[in-house]
Design an enzyme around this catalytic site. Sequence first.
Site, short mmCIF file in Angstrom:
data_model
loop_
_atom_site.label_atom_id
_atom_site.label_comp_id
_atom_site.label_asym_id
_atom_site.label_seq_id
_atom_site.Cartn_x
_atom_site.Cartn_y
_atom_site.Cartn_z
CG HIS A 22 -2.32 0.43 0.98
ND1 HIS A 22 -2.94 0.41 -0.26
CD2 HIS A 22 -3.26 0.92 1.83
CE1 HIS A 22 -4.18 0.85 -0.15
NE2 HIS A 22 -4.40 1.18 1.09
CG ASN A 71 -8.95 4.34 3.81
OD1 ASN A 71 -8.26 4.00 2.86
ND2 ASN A 71 -9.59 3.48 4.55
CG ASP A 96 -1.77 0.41 -3.36
OD1 ASP A 96 -1.98 1.61 -3.08
OD2 ASP A 96 -2.51 -0.52 -2.96
CG ASN A 117 -11.47 3.03 0.49
OD1 ASN A 117 -12.42 3.14 -0.28
ND2 ASN A 117 -11.37 2.02 1.34
#
Length: 192
Positions: A22, A71, A96, A117
Amino acid sequence: MSDAWLVVGLGNPGPEYARTRHNVGQMVLDELASRLGGSFKVHKTRAQVLESRLRPGGPRVVLAKPMTYMNTSGGPVAGLAKFYDIPSERVIAVHDEIDIPFAALKLKIGGGEGGHNGLRDMSKALSTKDYYRVRVGVGRPPGRMDAASYVLKPFSSTEGKELPFLLDDAADAVEHLVENGLLEAQQKFHAR
């Protein structure tokens, strides 16, 4: 309006996330910072920032790593765009992408967020989806593994050997996009 580009590496803060899939966007920005010979400094917009030029006399870039969780990346990104007076069409998100095989790259402008997100929050905060994306392939989770769990895991040892080449290619793609435009960057990096 500024002629600078805002290049945002998406990820999560803290050492426990530093080497996860991530955070590959932030890893790409670390590669770019290394090439520029600069270091990130904390900015009032809850981001780490490095201002530089890609080369002497070249395009001005603001490299940014939000210090919020993935997020909630939109607030710092919108704050930086406003602070530096950079329009959304000069914003590049490096992130990513599980729908692209590991070590592949895809570049685009606008479009959907594909369940990402961090992108969703950026689009909401910028009030547009029309910004560039350098999508760094991390591959799909094996078996029935949850995608959220997968992206929060470190790269495998095999992937780890290829990771420096992927980060190098992704940094090249960002530079090429800024210097030569989307079409040329797509032609060069989608074929790899």
